[in-house]
Write a protein that holds these residues in place. Structure first.
Motif, short mmCIF file in Angstrom:
data_model
loop_
_atom_site.label_atom_id
_atom_site.label_comp_id
_atom_site.label_asym_id
_atom_site.label_seq_id
_atom_site.Cartn_x
_atom_site.Cartn_y
_atom_site.Cartn_z
N ARG A 34 1.18 -1.26 -0.02
CA ARG A 34 0.32 0.22 0.39
C ARG A 34 1.15 1.25 0.28
NH1 ARG A 34 -5.73 -1.64 1.71
NH2 ARG A 34 -6.32 0.99 2.61
N THR A 35 1.90 0.93 0.61
CA THR A 35 2.82 2.63 0.73
C THR A 35 3.63 2.85 -0.67
OG1 THR A 35 3.33 2.06 3.09
CG2 THR A 35 4.95 3.52 1.64
N LEU A 36 4.02 1.09 -1.29
CA LEU A 36 4.71 1.12 -2.59
C LEU A 36 4.28 2.10 -3.58
CD1 LEU A 36 6.36 -2.29 -2.47
CD2 LEU A 36 7.50 -0.18 -2.02
N ASP A 37 2.63 1.78 -4.19
CA ASP A 37 1.97 2.23 -4.48
C ASP A 37 0.82 3.92 -4.39
OD1 ASP A 37 0.41 -0.05 -4.96
OD2 ASP A 37 -1.14 -0.01 -4.06
N ALA A 38 1.56 4.54 -3.27
CA ALA A 38 1.64 5.97 -3.28
C ALA A 38 3.14 6.90 -4.23
CB ALA A 38 2.05 6.71 -1.96
N PRO A 96 -0.76 3.14 6.19
CA PRO A 96 -1.98 2.61 4.80
C PRO A 96 -2.70 3.10 3.90
CG PRO A 96 -2.33 2.53 7.31
CD PRO A 96 -1.34 3.09 7.20
N HIS A 97 -2.89 4.67 4.32
CA HIS A 97 -3.48 5.37 3.80
C HIS A 97 -2.93 6.45 2.46
CE1 HIS A 97 -7.04 3.47 5.82
NE2 HIS A 97 -6.60 3.99 7.54
N LEU A 98 -1.86 6.28 2.60
CA LEU A 98 -1.11 7.03 1.91
C LEU A 98 -1.64 7.07 0.14
CD1 LEU A 98 2.50 7.28 2.63
CD2 LEU A 98 0.79 8.72 3.41
N ARG A 164 5.45 22.77 4.86
CA ARG A 164 4.63 22.12 5.94
C ARG A 164 3.40 21.88 5.67
NH1 ARG A 164 5.49 21.53 12.11
NH2 ARG A 164 7.22 22.60 12.71
N VAL A 165 2.93 20.48 5.39
CA VAL A 165 1.65 19.62 3.75
C VAL A 165 0.25 19.41 4.73
CG1 VAL A 165 0.89 18.72 2.09
CG2 VAL A 165 3.13 20.22 2.01
N PRO A 166 -0.37 20.63 5.25
CA PRO A 166 -1.78 19.71 5.94
C PRO A 166 -1.90 18.04 5.66
CG PRO A 166 -2.19 21.95 6.35
CD PRO A 166 -1.19 21.19 4.91
N ALA A 167 -2.43 17.11 6.40
CA ALA A 167 -2.60 15.53 6.31
C ALA A 167 -4.44 16.10 5.51
CB ALA A 167 -2.12 14.84 7.29
N SER A 168 -4.26 14.91 4.95
CA SER A 168 -5.57 15.28 4.41
C SER A 168 -6.66 13.59 4.83
CB SER A 168 -6.35 15.47 3.16
OG SER A 168 -7.54 14.91 2.90
N GLY A 169 -6.89 13.99 5.29
CA GLY A 169 -8.16 12.49 6.21
C GLY A 169 -7.08 11.66 6.84
N LEU A 170 -7.40 10.41 6.81
CA LEU A 170 -6.13 9.59 7.54
C LEU A 170 -4.65 9.28 6.60
CD1 LEU A 170 -9.05 6.30 8.65
CD2 LEU A 170 -8.41 8.84 9.78
N GLU A 171 -4.69 9.84 5.85
CA GLU A 171 -2.90 9.57 5.10
C GLU A 171 -2.39 9.74 6.52
OE1 GLU A 171 -3.14 11.90 1.87
OE2 GLU A 171 -2.84 14.11 3.44
N ALA A 172 -1.71 10.33 7.24
CA ALA A 172 -0.63 11.20 7.99
C ALA A 172 -0.59 9.52 9.02
CB ALA A 172 -0.63 12.51 9.11
N SER A 173 -1.40 8.84 9.07
CA SER A 173 -2.02 7.78 10.05
C SER A 173 -0.80 6.55 9.79
CB SER A 173 -3.29 7.13 9.98
OG SER A 173 -3.40 6.41 8.80
#
Length: 189
Positions: A34-38, A96-98, A164-173
């Protein structure tokens, strides 16, 4: 070689009982895949850690000595990048959410701020997520000390004055605990 990626996947996962956490499934796919997909468009795509099965081809390396921490892992990954690499995504393998959109936002922010050494995702509390960033490769190479073992990543990256780029949704988890894993699986859409 405009864009490369270094994905750190060598931690011990103590809070998860020592399992190989990047191989844990979320939505039927491993955290690592999932991370590699990003960063699927990265060339090269380097993973620092023990070789494991992945859905896409990657170049494997390990920090020396093993267990030297994230900065030592970054140093090992940078060593495999061609000298003409301009930007490099630095990610942990447990996000998981990137998505590619996350990396595109970091890329856009970095292009808009020529003096910055990088762009880093910040969570809802405005805390930098040092292992979700896009960096100027030359700035990283200059900043990483020769002896990177057990040195804090933040101490090297923060002086590069990243945007600094604010995370959207859960992408920083990320997934560090059994609860994090349950939440990732419950929110997988």
């Amino acid at each position: 070689m405009e864009f490369a990626a270094v994905v750190l996947a060598g931690g011990r996962a103590r809070r998860l009982g020592g399992v190989d956490k990047v191989l844990l499934p979320v939505g039927g796919r491993t955290l690592l895949d999932r991370t590699l997909d990003a960063v699927a468009d990265a060339d090269p795509l380097v993973v620092v850690g023990p070789p494991r099965p992945t859905e896409r081809p990657v170049r494997w390396t390990a920090e020396d000595p093993p267990g030297g921490g994230p900065l030592a892992g970054l140093q090992a990954g940078l060593a495999l990048l061609p000298p003409d690499t301009r930007t490099v995504a630095v990610l942990a393998g447990d996000h998981p959410h990137l998505t590619p959109a996350t990396v595109d936002r970091l890329r856009t922010a970095l292009r808009a701020a020529p003096p910055a050494g990088g762009a880093v995702l910040v969570d809802s509390d405005d805390r930098p997520q040092w292992l979700v960033g896009l960096w100027r490769a030359s700035a990283l190479r200059d900043a990483v000390p020769a002896d990177a073992r057990d040195r804090p990543l933040r101490a090297v990256l923060d002086p590069l004055a990243p945007v600094r780029v604010p995370a959207s949704g859960l992408e920083a988890s990320d997934v560090d605990t059994p609860e994090d894993l349950r939440e990732a699986r419950a929110t997988d859409g």
